[in-house]
Design an enzyme around this catalytic site. Sequence first.
Site, mmCIF file in Angstrom:
data_model
loop_
_atom_site.group_PDB
_atom_site.id
_atom_site.type_symbol
_atom_site.label_atom_id
_atom_site.label_comp_id
_atom_site.label_asym_id
_atom_site.label_seq_id
_atom_site.Cartn_x
_atom_site.Cartn_y
_atom_site.Cartn_z
ATOM 1 N N LYS A 157 0.784 -1.072 0.163
ATOM 2 C CA LYS A 157 -0.127 0.175 -0.104
ATOM 3 C C LYS A 157 0.837 1.310 -0.014
ATOM 4 C CE LYS A 157 -3.683 -0.125 2.644
ATOM 5 N NZ LYS A 157 -4.449 -0.212 3.826
ATOM 6 N N GLY A 163 -8.035 5.645 -2.734
ATOM 7 C CA GLY A 163 -8.840 5.382 -4.034
ATOM 8 C C GLY A 163 -8.247 4.067 -4.519
ATOM 9 N N GLU A 199 1.178 -4.477 4.849
ATOM 10 C CA GLU A 199 0.134 -4.722 5.801
ATOM 11 C C GLU A 199 -0.649 -6.223 5.557
ATOM 12 O OE1 GLU A 199 -2.734 -1.250 7.133
ATOM 13 O OE2 GLU A 199 -3.751 -2.366 5.589
ATOM 14 N N HIS A 207 -15.724 -4.279 6.243
ATOM 15 C CA HIS A 207 -15.248 -3.038 6.245
ATOM 16 C C HIS A 207 -16.086 -2.236 7.387
ATOM 17 C CE1 HIS A 207 -13.010 0.705 4.266
ATOM 18 N NE2 HIS A 207 -13.757 1.037 5.057
ATOM 19 N N GLU A 274 -11.490 3.870 9.968
ATOM 20 C CA GLU A 274 -11.725 2.848 9.151
ATOM 21 C C GLU A 274 -11.067 1.472 9.495
ATOM 22 O OE1 GLU A 274 -12.295 3.165 5.051
ATOM 23 O OE2 GLU A 274 -13.314 5.342 5.342
ATOM 24 N N GLU A 287 -7.075 3.166 8.156
ATOM 25 C CA GLU A 287 -6.923 4.551 7.917
ATOM 26 C C GLU A 287 -7.968 5.475 8.648
ATOM 27 O OE1 GLU A 287 -7.073 5.029 3.830
ATOM 28 O OE2 GLU A 287 -9.113 5.392 3.739
ATOM 29 N N ASN A 289 -10.004 8.974 8.096
ATOM 30 C CA ASN A 289 -10.471 9.915 7.281
ATOM 31 C C ASN A 289 -10.812 11.208 8.059
ATOM 32 O OD1 ASN A 289 -10.309 8.757 4.750
ATOM 33 N ND2 ASN A 289 -12.245 7.476 5.165
ATOM 34 N N ARG A 291 -12.244 14.257 7.608
ATOM 35 C CA ARG A 291 -13.230 14.941 7.023
ATOM 36 C C ARG A 291 -14.812 14.347 7.543
ATOM 37 N NH1 ARG A 291 -14.276 11.288 3.276
ATOM 38 N NH2 ARG A 291 -12.607 10.179 2.356
ATOM 39 N N ARG A 334 -25.336 4.562 -3.254
ATOM 40 C CA ARG A 334 -24.807 5.470 -4.223
ATOM 41 C C ARG A 334 -25.242 5.217 -5.804
ATOM 42 N NH1 ARG A 334 -18.678 6.943 -2.153
ATOM 43 N NH2 ARG A 334 -18.994 6.489 0.127
#
Length: 439
Positions: A157, A163, A199, A207, A274, A287, A289, A291, A334
Amino acid sequence: MFGKVLIVNRGAIARRIIRACDALGIPSAVVYSEADADAPYLAEAGEALPLAGNRAADTYLNAAALLDCLDRCGADAVHPGYGFLAENADFAEAVIARGATFIGPSPQWLRSMGDKIEARRLMAGHGFPVLPGSGALADAEAARREAERLGFPLMLKPAAGGGGIGMQIVRDAAELARALPRSRRLAGAAFGDDRVFLEACVERPRHIEIQLLADRRGRAMHLYERDCSLQMRHRKLVEEAPAPGLARGPLEDLGARAERAAMELGYDNVGTLETLRGGDGGFGFIEMNTRIQVEHGVTEAVTGLDLVATQIALAAGAGLPERPALSGCAVEVRVYAEDPATGYAATGTLAHLRTPALHGVRYETGYGAGQAVTPYYDPLLAKVIGHGETRAKAVGRALVGVRALEIRGVATNAPVLERVLQDERFLAGDVHTGYFGAR
């Protein structure tokens, strides 16, 4: 509270922030590119400021142009939304240097959590479970040694970005040797940082992410979890809360540990941790985020809390609200402008777009009839959120919402969403990140 908020984003999140500002009684201003000149939310904001050009690099990623808009409109706060410059520490610092407030965490958190290697170190140091992994790989020999220590399979990674760019599963030493230069090259080109790390690879994981709120008074609070396991091409497609089929005890413990880590670190706005949940029931951080998330509406539906308005209030110095009780279930899908057969992005003019008023269904979109869907930005057209007392009701309402959404002129993935929402495995809560590959 703020005198005026400048929104430096587009689409559904720009419209959502305008609505939150209206609820707080704060005047808003929004920027727009030439491609977005017909967006309906421009008339809903108090002021709209044009950006020359269409490409993201010339408009929503153009820090100099955005800061010029800040100077011209006289706003005392900037909301970056998600994507674009939302997690850019340099941009946040430039906003602050002009005497305005960046509505998000302090730049130090954008910088440290934006580095996945540093984020792993910080979270592990504060008692949050982290997947086994390495530091930055200096060369091929270092990669070989670390892989031998950790054991295959592994994820290779990039330390920066997201993305899925530069990510690859490696199952043996030969595959790692081939993948390493490619991942480095992709990471360097996309993020300006070619560092990569290893990792542990969790096969077919869930998830699970934890929504966090934190104020500038040293307090933090979790707002439960979201399950974002259904993904295509490293892109989330369906999100829901609470996580189906999982015991509340371990999830509440994960939330409490996330809350404690954020408080000990001194984190100071909204954020999302996450994780991946393996078949053994263990969780591992991947990770953070720093925001507001695309899927924030899922948490809003099951808590009744306006996360965007709360984020703005926290940035203005307000304290944390009381944690609401978890209420019912919510499922978000979505709707993308894309060919449902190939998955390729679709463009064109929206001849018709209508979001009907339905019980238990919420739509979020930044588009309107007559507007062009261009290739310049993410193809997300709309989000459909179903909420109900049970998961079955939430799923059913999301399905009704997708079927009732009227879009003509541009192809969408609505047929894919309808199939998922009726699939026996999904209805049984049998979800994992390999769901589509297992079809």
